[in-house]
Design a protein around this motif. Structure first.
Motif, PDB file in Angstrom:
ATOM      1  N   GLU A   1      40.564  26.652  34.051  1.00  0.00           N
ATOM      2  CA  GLU A   1      39.148  26.368  34.319  1.00  0.00           C
ATOM      3  C   GLU A   1      38.210  27.435  33.768  1.00  0.00           C
ATOM      4  N   ARG A   2      38.795  28.465  33.113  1.00  0.00           N
ATOM      5  CA  ARG A   2      37.983  29.549  32.549  1.00  0.00           C
ATOM      6  C   ARG A   2      37.066  30.153  33.619  1.00  0.00           C
ATOM      7  N   LEU A   3      37.627  30.423  34.784  1.00  0.00           N
ATOM      8  CA  LEU A   3      36.832  30.941  35.888  1.00  0.00           C
ATOM      9  C   LEU A   3      36.354  32.361  35.618  1.00  0.00           C
ATOM     10  N   THR A   4      37.103  33.087  34.802  1.00  0.00           N
ATOM     11  CA  THR A   4      36.717  34.435  34.387  1.00  0.00           C
ATOM     12  C   THR A   4      37.081  34.572  32.915  1.00  0.00           C
ATOM     13  N   SER A   5      36.191  35.144  32.123  1.00  0.00           N
ATOM     14  CA  SER A   5      36.467  35.282  30.693  1.00  0.00           C
ATOM     15  C   SER A   5      37.620  36.254  30.469  1.00  0.00           C
ATOM     16  N   LYS A   6      38.270  36.120  29.326  1.00  0.00           N
ATOM     17  CA  LYS A   6      39.378  37.017  28.989  1.00  0.00           C
ATOM     18  C   LYS A   6      38.894  38.468  28.901  1.00  0.00           C
ATOM     19  N   GLU A   7      37.705  38.651  28.322  1.00  0.00           N
ATOM     20  CA  GLU A   7      37.180  40.017  28.170  1.00  0.00           C
ATOM     21  C   GLU A   7      36.961  40.669  29.528  1.00  0.00           C
ATOM     22  N   ARG A   8      36.380  39.903  30.468  1.00  0.00           N
ATOM     23  CA  ARG A   8      36.131  40.455  31.798  1.00  0.00           C
ATOM     24  C   ARG A   8      37.458  40.709  32.530  1.00  0.00           C
ATOM     25  N   MET A   9      38.425  39.809  32.373  1.00  0.00           N
ATOM     26  CA  MET A   9      39.721  40.022  33.018  1.00  0.00           C
ATOM     27  C   MET A   9      40.380  41.306  32.516  1.00  0.00           C
ATOM     28  N   TYR A  10      40.280  41.534  31.201  1.00  0.00           N
ATOM     29  CA  TYR A  10      40.904  42.743  30.661  1.00  0.00           C
ATOM     30  C   TYR A  10      40.157  43.989  31.117  1.00  0.00           C
ATOM     31  N   GLU A  11      38.842  43.890  31.227  1.00  0.00           N
ATOM     32  CA  GLU A  11      38.037  44.993  31.736  1.00  0.00           C
ATOM     33  C   GLU A  11      38.436  45.323  33.176  1.00  0.00           C
ATOM     34  N   VAL A  12      38.576  44.291  34.012  1.00  0.00           N
ATOM     35  CA  VAL A  12      39.007  44.508  35.399  1.00  0.00           C
ATOM     36  C   VAL A  12      40.400  45.132  35.437  1.00  0.00           C
ATOM     37  N   TYR A  13      41.273  44.625  34.599  1.00  0.00           N
ATOM     38  CA  TYR A  13      42.653  45.130  34.571  1.00  0.00           C
ATOM     39  C   TYR A  13      42.685  46.626  34.286  1.00  0.00           C
ATOM     40  N   LEU A  14      41.970  47.056  33.259  1.00  0.00           N
ATOM     41  CA  LEU A  14      41.992  48.471  32.886  1.00  0.00           C
ATOM     42  C   LEU A  14      41.306  49.352  33.926  1.00  0.00           C
ATOM     43  N   ASN A  15      40.480  48.760  34.799  1.00  0.00           N
ATOM     44  CA  ASN A  15      39.788  49.545  35.823  1.00  0.00           C
ATOM     45  C   ASN A  15      40.507  49.547  37.173  1.00  0.00           C
ATOM     46  N   ILE A  16      41.551  48.737  37.332  1.00  0.00           N
ATOM     47  CA  ILE A  16      42.263  48.741  38.618  1.00  0.00           C
ATOM     48  C   ILE A  16      43.740  49.110  38.480  1.00  0.00           C
ATOM     49  N   VAL A  17      44.281  49.038  37.269  1.00  0.00           N
ATOM     50  CA  VAL A  17      45.710  49.292  37.116  1.00  0.00           C
ATOM     51  C   VAL A  17      46.033  50.728  37.539  1.00  0.00           C
ATOM     52  N   GLU A  18      47.206  50.915  38.122  1.00  0.00           N
ATOM     53  CA  GLU A  18      47.615  52.238  38.604  1.00  0.00           C
ATOM     54  C   GLU A  18      48.252  53.011  37.449  1.00  0.00           C
ATOM     55  N   TRP A  19      47.800  54.259  37.257  1.00  0.00           N
ATOM     56  CA  TRP A  19      48.286  55.097  36.149  1.00  0.00           C
ATOM     57  C   TRP A  19      49.058  56.313  36.647  1.00  0.00           C
ATOM     58  N   GLY A  20      49.233  56.415  37.934  1.00  0.00           N
ATOM     59  CA  GLY A  20      49.934  57.540  38.543  1.00  0.00           C
ATOM     60  C   GLY A  20      49.761  57.420  40.044  1.00  0.00           C
ATOM     61  N   PRO A  21      50.392  58.292  40.835  1.00  0.00           N
ATOM     62  CA  PRO A  21      50.248  58.209  42.293  1.00  0.00           C
ATOM     63  C   PRO A  21      48.782  58.300  42.718  1.00  0.00           C
ATOM     64  N   LEU A  22      48.254  57.177  43.235  1.00  0.00           N
ATOM     65  CA  LEU A  22      46.869  57.079  43.709  1.00  0.00           C
ATOM     66  C   LEU A  22      45.847  57.333  42.602  1.00  0.00           C
TER      67      LEU A  22
END
Length: 652
Positions: free
Chosen positions: A526-547
């Motif tokens: 349904e294209r509820l969120t654009s691919k660009e925005r999804m990738y932006e969210v991903y890079l801002n929430i993904v865990e890169w180390g303990p906490l």
């Protein structure tokens, strides 16, 4: 005349001898019966380590057996079985052909007690024999199991021992482990003209239930029908499961039917119906909430031959408003299993699917309303002798599909700023907004293009081109997991990881994977969120180390830089951390330098960056695992022993 007289005399003599033999057998039938039984029980006693005793065993007439005062006691164990008395009438003509068919049974005082104290059980002889057999028999010499023959024997035994008429009084079956126990008591179980009925009392520790069971059984037609429900206003609750497995299953009514037929090639055909109303299931491995099913029905047809079980595609599953035909085949050839499962559901109203989802199993989708039509195809074919030939197909098609209204959760929330909560082992550890109001938020265009591409090529190179799933990646992950016999790879796309973290972070169970798949399909389709925005969210929430969450924190934690300032080597390193954020130290040798085994990963990602035109081939050839950790991560590396580099299944 003389010759005829002699013939008559001989005939009369033979008849007389036969009559005398029959009279002798009849008069000595009790001694003969006890001799046969004693010989058999003696063999059982020696084989299983049991003491079997009876007070009286005799025959009344030619087809009635009376048994009194029976007890079965395993050596140095508690009594397993006691029987006050029983009278059994057998079918005389079936008995002559060595087949047992009970016409009538009357029994009183049957007590079957399974007890276990610490590690000692009075029923462990049942498993001991099997283990001894397995130690004596290698897989090559073990006889092949004929499933059709075995099922037919079991059903014949059940049908043969269930009479058309009879009554069982004071039947009690108990299971006791240390201080916990479950008992099933039947004050009276009556069978009259193939119909049976009984009140059943269940006592589990201090809790009591009262059930009613009724139905009919026909030996001649090899058929069975049964219904079980509670005589109280409460639901039927299956005992023992909570204590043994941490599960709870309750229902209003359960109905079951079974008919057996034998085919021309000695195949066994089983047909019947199972129906349950008001089913509630709870187990934390399935869902953190109680799963509720209003109505479920299975009309099955199963084909069993010597080496396979097959659930025919004529089988019908009714699941609330949803109906489909599953196919399942399990086969064993030369010690190897072959498993095939398939579902093909032609076009149906989309809302039939979403309104049929069990409450408690798909919490984010509860209450969602949709329009249009859906069709579904699924195939899983696993030959354990050739795992590389595994087939996995799953496709949900849509026609004029639309979401009319969201349910418990807005599935488009990622399109705007939203509050994100990170969890560890079901416990919230960080909560922060994903948007401009957060000081650590970094827009996609402020992140180094090399970092963006490095992460994508490491995690999901086709992210901008697929619809949330990569069937080939899922297939390869399943093959690998079966080969190593553990969940080592997940085959997740970036969309799947994002949905897991944003919508399902708290629930680590089987149901989460099903809900994750549906949410991914809805968001992508349904294209509820654009691919660009999804990738932006991903890079801002993904865990890169303990906490350490988001690229801005990661850049500062490792390199004291902004995300736009990262070098190619630093970007590739950060991409390598995502699958194992809590074990990032395993990438370093003593002294804070990257391990030599990281070179292969660096070359792979550098080659992919060059193919995407982000760097030149000359630059790619010069890339080496050489970075300098200048941020707070340096303190964590100093003097600490590197951890195992194997990420856990959940981190995958």
């Amino acid at each position: 005349m003389k010759k005829n007289s002699k013939k008559h005399i001989l005939l009369l003599s033979a008849s007389g001898v036969l009559l005398i033999c029959l009279i002798s057998i009849y008069l000595s039938r009790n001694a003969l019966l006890r001799s046969i039984v004693d010989k058999r029980t003696s063999h059982i006693e020696q084989t299983h380590g049991l003491r079997i005793h009876y007070d009286n065993l005799e025959m009344n007439g030619l087809n009635e057996i009376i048994l009194e005062g029976l007890s079965v006691v395993p050596e140095q164990r508690d009594t397993l079985l006691t029987l006050t008395s029983t009278r059994v009438k057998l079918n005389f003509w079936k008995l002559l052909s060595r087949k047992i068919k009970i016409r009538y049974v009357a029994a009183d005082g049957i007590t079957l007690a399974f007890t276990k104290r610490d590690s000692v059980a009075n029923y462990d002889f049942l498993f001991r024999k099997k283990l001894e057999y397995l130690t004596r028999t290698s897989p090559q010499t073990a006889p092949q199991t004929n499933y059709a023959e075995r099922i037919n024997k079991i059903l014949n035994l059940c049908y043969g021992f269930m009479p058309e008429n009879g009554q069982l009084n004071n039947v009690c079956i108990t299971e006791r482990k240390n201080n916990n126990f479950v008992s099933l008591t039947l004050p009276s179980f009556i069978i009259k003209e193939n119909h049976f009925q009984s009140v059943i009392t269940i006592q589990e520790d201090s809790l009591a239930q009262h059930w009613i069971a009724n139905g009919e059984l026909h030996q001649h037609y090899n058929s069975l029908k049964a219904t079980l429900y509670s005589s109280d206003s409460l639901k039927v609750s299956i005992p023992y499961l909570t204590r043994r497995y941490g599960a709870k299953i309750t229902f209003d009514t359960l109905s079951y039917s079974l008919t057996k037929e034998i085919g021309s090639s000695k195949q066994v055909y089983l047909k019947g119906k199972a129906r349950v109303n008001g089913l509630d299931v709870f187990h934390k491995a399935l869902s953190p909430e109680i799963i509720h099913l209003d109505r479920g029905q299975l009309c099955y047809e199963m084909n069993i031959n010597g080496h396979s079980f097959e659930l025919d595609s004529t089988t019908i599953v009714d699941f609330n408003k949803l109906q489909f035909h599953p196919y399942l085949r399990v086969e064993k050839e030369k010690g190897n299993w072959h498993f095939t499962a398939a579902v093909n559901k032609s076009w149906f109203p989309a809302d039939d699917l979403f309104s049929s989802l069990p409450k408690g199993l798909f919490s984010n989708l509860e209450g969602i309303k949709t329009s249009g039509e859906l069709a579904y195809h699924f195939l899983l074919d696993i030959d354990f002798a050739q795992l590389d030939s595994l087939k996995l197909e799953s496709e949900l098609k849509e026609k004029d599909f639309h979401i009319i209204s969201y349910g418990a959760t807005s599935l488009s929330k990622m399109s705007d700023e939203f509050i994100y909560t990170a969890y560890e082992n079901g416990v919230p550890v960080r909560t922060f907004p994903i948007g401009p109001s957060c000081k650590h938020f970094t827009p996609l265009d402020s992140i180094s293009p090399i970092l963006r591409m490095s992460v994508m090529q490491s995690e999901d190179g086709a992210f901008f081109y697929h619809r949330g799933f990569l069937p080939d990646a899922l297939r390869e992950a399943l093959i690998y997991d079966l080969q190593v016999k553990r969940f080592a790879r997940g085959g997740s796309t970036i969309t799947m990881q994002l949905v897991k973290n944003v919508f399902l972070n708290r629930n680590k169970n089987f149901a989460r994977k099903l809900e994750e798949a549906l949410i991914v399909w809805l968001i992508e389709n349904e294209r509820l969120t654009s691919k660009e925005r999804m990738y932006e969210v991903y890079l801002n929430i993904v865990e890169w180390g303990p906490l350490v969450y988001g690229i801005q924190e990661a850049s500062a934690y490792y390199f004291k830089k902004r995300p736009s300032q990262l070098t190619t080597e630093e970007s590739i390193f950060l991409a390598s951390i995502i699958p194992k954020p809590k074990h990032f130290r395993s990438s370093f040798a003593e002294g804070g330098q990257l391990k030599e085994n990281m070179e292969g990963y660096y070359k792979l990602i550098a080659k992919r960056l060059a193919q995407q035109g982000v760097i030149s081939e000359i630059e790619a050839d010069s890339i080496r695992p050489d970075i300098q950790v200048t941020g707070d991560a340096r303190n964590s590396l100093a003097g600490e022993k590197p951890e195992s580099s194997s990420p856990t299944a959940e981190e995958q």
